[in-house]
Design a protein around this motif. Structure first.
Motif, mmCIF file in Angstrom:
data_model
loop_
_atom_site.group_PDB
_atom_site.id
_atom_site.type_symbol
_atom_site.label_atom_id
_atom_site.label_comp_id
_atom_site.label_asym_id
_atom_site.label_seq_id
_atom_site.Cartn_x
_atom_site.Cartn_y
_atom_site.Cartn_z
ATOM 1 N N ILE A 11 3.768 0.652 -17.712
ATOM 2 C CA ILE A 11 4.303 0.502 -16.358
ATOM 3 C C ILE A 11 5.218 1.673 -16.015
ATOM 4 N N THR A 12 5.943 2.172 -16.996
ATOM 5 C CA THR A 12 6.795 3.344 -16.756
ATOM 6 C C THR A 12 5.940 4.539 -16.362
ATOM 7 N N ALA A 13 4.864 4.765 -17.080
ATOM 8 C CA ALA A 13 3.967 5.890 -16.769
ATOM 9 C C ALA A 13 3.349 5.726 -15.389
ATOM 10 N N ALA A 14 2.941 4.499 -15.045
ATOM 11 C CA ALA A 14 2.319 4.260 -13.740
ATOM 12 C C ALA A 14 3.304 4.489 -12.602
ATOM 13 N N LEU A 15 4.540 4.016 -12.780
ATOM 14 C CA LEU A 15 5.537 4.191 -11.722
ATOM 15 C C LEU A 15 6.067 5.614 -11.656
ATOM 16 N N ASP A 16 5.881 6.397 -12.713
ATOM 17 C CA ASP A 16 6.360 7.777 -12.728
ATOM 18 C C ASP A 16 5.329 8.793 -12.253
ATOM 19 N N VAL A 17 4.151 8.328 -11.805
ATOM 20 C CA VAL A 17 3.170 9.252 -11.241
ATOM 21 C C VAL A 17 3.811 9.931 -10.032
ATOM 22 N N GLU A 18 3.694 11.242 -9.977
ATOM 23 C CA GLU A 18 4.335 11.989 -8.885
ATOM 24 C C GLU A 18 3.851 11.485 -7.533
ATOM 25 N N GLY A 19 4.793 11.125 -6.680
ATOM 26 C CA GLY A 19 4.482 10.632 -5.347
ATOM 27 C C GLY A 19 4.430 9.115 -5.243
ATOM 28 N N VAL A 20 4.441 8.421 -6.372
ATOM 29 C CA VAL A 20 4.347 6.958 -6.332
ATOM 30 C C VAL A 20 5.683 6.326 -5.987
ATOM 31 N N HIS A 21 6.747 6.738 -6.640
ATOM 32 C CA HIS A 21 8.042 6.087 -6.403
ATOM 33 C C HIS A 21 8.994 7.014 -5.665
ATOM 34 N N PRO A 22 9.909 6.420 -4.892
ATOM 35 C CA PRO A 22 10.836 7.221 -4.095
ATOM 36 C C PRO A 22 12.048 7.737 -4.862
ATOM 37 N N GLY A 23 12.209 7.325 -6.117
ATOM 38 C CA GLY A 23 13.346 7.804 -6.898
ATOM 39 C C GLY A 23 14.628 7.049 -6.637
ATOM 40 N N ASP A 24 14.521 5.835 -6.129
ATOM 41 C CA ASP A 24 15.721 5.040 -5.898
ATOM 42 C C ASP A 24 15.653 3.736 -6.686
ATOM 43 N N LYS A 25 16.518 2.797 -6.355
ATOM 44 C CA LYS A 25 16.594 1.560 -7.134
ATOM 45 C C LYS A 25 15.357 0.681 -6.985
ATOM 46 N N ARG A 26 14.469 1.000 -6.043
ATOM 47 C CA ARG A 26 13.225 0.233 -5.933
ATOM 48 C C ARG A 26 12.377 0.394 -7.193
ATOM 49 N N TRP A 27 12.542 1.512 -7.907
ATOM 50 C CA TRP A 27 11.794 1.721 -9.158
ATOM 51 C C TRP A 27 12.155 0.623 -10.156
ATOM 52 N N TYR A 28 13.443 0.365 -10.327
ATOM 53 C CA TYR A 28 13.896 -0.658 -11.272
ATOM 54 C C TYR A 28 13.465 -2.054 -10.828
ATOM 55 N N LYS A 29 13.541 -2.302 -9.528
ATOM 56 C CA LYS A 29 13.114 -3.587 -8.991
ATOM 57 C C LYS A 29 11.613 -3.784 -9.274
ATOM 58 N N CYS A 57 4.288 2.236 -2.427
ATOM 59 C CA CYS A 57 3.120 3.077 -2.644
ATOM 60 C C CYS A 57 1.907 2.402 -2.015
ATOM 61 N N HIS A 58 1.504 2.887 -0.841
ATOM 62 C CA HIS A 58 0.365 2.302 -0.138
ATOM 63 C C HIS A 58 -0.800 3.281 -0.042
ATOM 64 N N ASP A 59 -0.606 4.505 -0.476
ATOM 65 C CA ASP A 59 -1.665 5.510 -0.454
ATOM 66 C C ASP A 59 -2.724 5.143 -1.502
ATOM 67 N N PRO A 60 -3.976 4.936 -1.081
ATOM 68 C CA PRO A 60 -5.019 4.518 -2.029
ATOM 69 C C PRO A 60 -5.222 5.505 -3.185
ATOM 70 N N GLY A 61 -5.088 6.783 -2.924
ATOM 71 C CA GLY A 61 -5.251 7.784 -3.976
ATOM 72 C C GLY A 61 -4.171 7.688 -5.044
ATOM 73 N N LEU A 62 -2.918 7.529 -4.594
ATOM 74 C CA LEU A 62 -1.803 7.403 -5.538
ATOM 75 C C LEU A 62 -1.876 6.090 -6.306
ATOM 76 N N ARG A 63 -2.271 5.016 -5.612
ATOM 77 C CA ARG A 63 -2.413 3.720 -6.292
ATOM 78 C C ARG A 63 -3.474 3.811 -7.381
ATOM 79 N N ASN A 64 -4.593 4.438 -7.036
ATOM 80 C CA ASN A 64 -5.667 4.598 -8.009
ATOM 81 C C ASN A 64 -5.191 5.403 -9.209
ATOM 82 N N GLN A 65 -4.439 6.459 -8.934
ATOM 83 C CA GLN A 65 -3.902 7.305 -10.013
ATOM 84 C C GLN A 65 -2.967 6.496 -10.919
ATOM 85 N N ALA A 66 -2.142 5.640 -10.325
ATOM 86 C CA ALA A 66 -1.231 4.795 -11.103
ATOM 87 C C ALA A 66 -2.021 3.815 -11.978
#
Length: 111
Positions: A11-29, A57-66
């Motif tokens: 899950i850490t790797a999936a959420l750390d895909v560039e462009g997936v997370h905004p870099g704020d506390k939503r990552w921890y949530k 993350c609603h972009d289908p490409g980024l979701r697929n990458q995650a």
């Protein structure tokens, strides 16, 4: 043979895909919501989708990458083989407070 990764690593790797997370506390949530969803019976796909929704993350490409980075199929297979253990015990633990009260009552009455 590839090394078995824990669900935490996946899950850490999936959420750390560039462009997936905004870099704020939503990552921890999202991280914690992933495990909470699994505890209540969600599948890995459902839990990962929830985590991606939480980080926005609603972009289908980024979701697929995650999903590719997480490797849902691999994780499901490893869980089926027992290589990845569930995060929580299947047997609920008894509440500690009543046990402590019983122990205190037993100790005070037996003396």
């Amino acid at each position: 043979m590839a090394e078995t990764r824990t669900l935490k690593q996946r899950i850490t790797a999936a959420l750390d895909v560039e462009g997936v997370h905004p870099g704020d506390k939503r990552w921890y949530k999202a991280f914690h919501a992933f495990f909470d969803a699994l505890r209540v019976g969600a599948t890995l796909r459902e839990a990962l989708s929830l985590a991606l929704d939480i980080v926005g993350c609603h972009d289908p490409g980024l979701r697929n990458q995650a999903f590719v980075v997480f490797d849902v199929a691999g994780a499901e297979a490893e869980m089926a083989q027992g290589e990845i253990k569930p995060q929580e015990s299947a047997r609920p633990r008894p509440p500690i407070k009543p046990l402590v009260k019983k122990a205190i009552k037993w100790l005070t009455e037996s003396n």
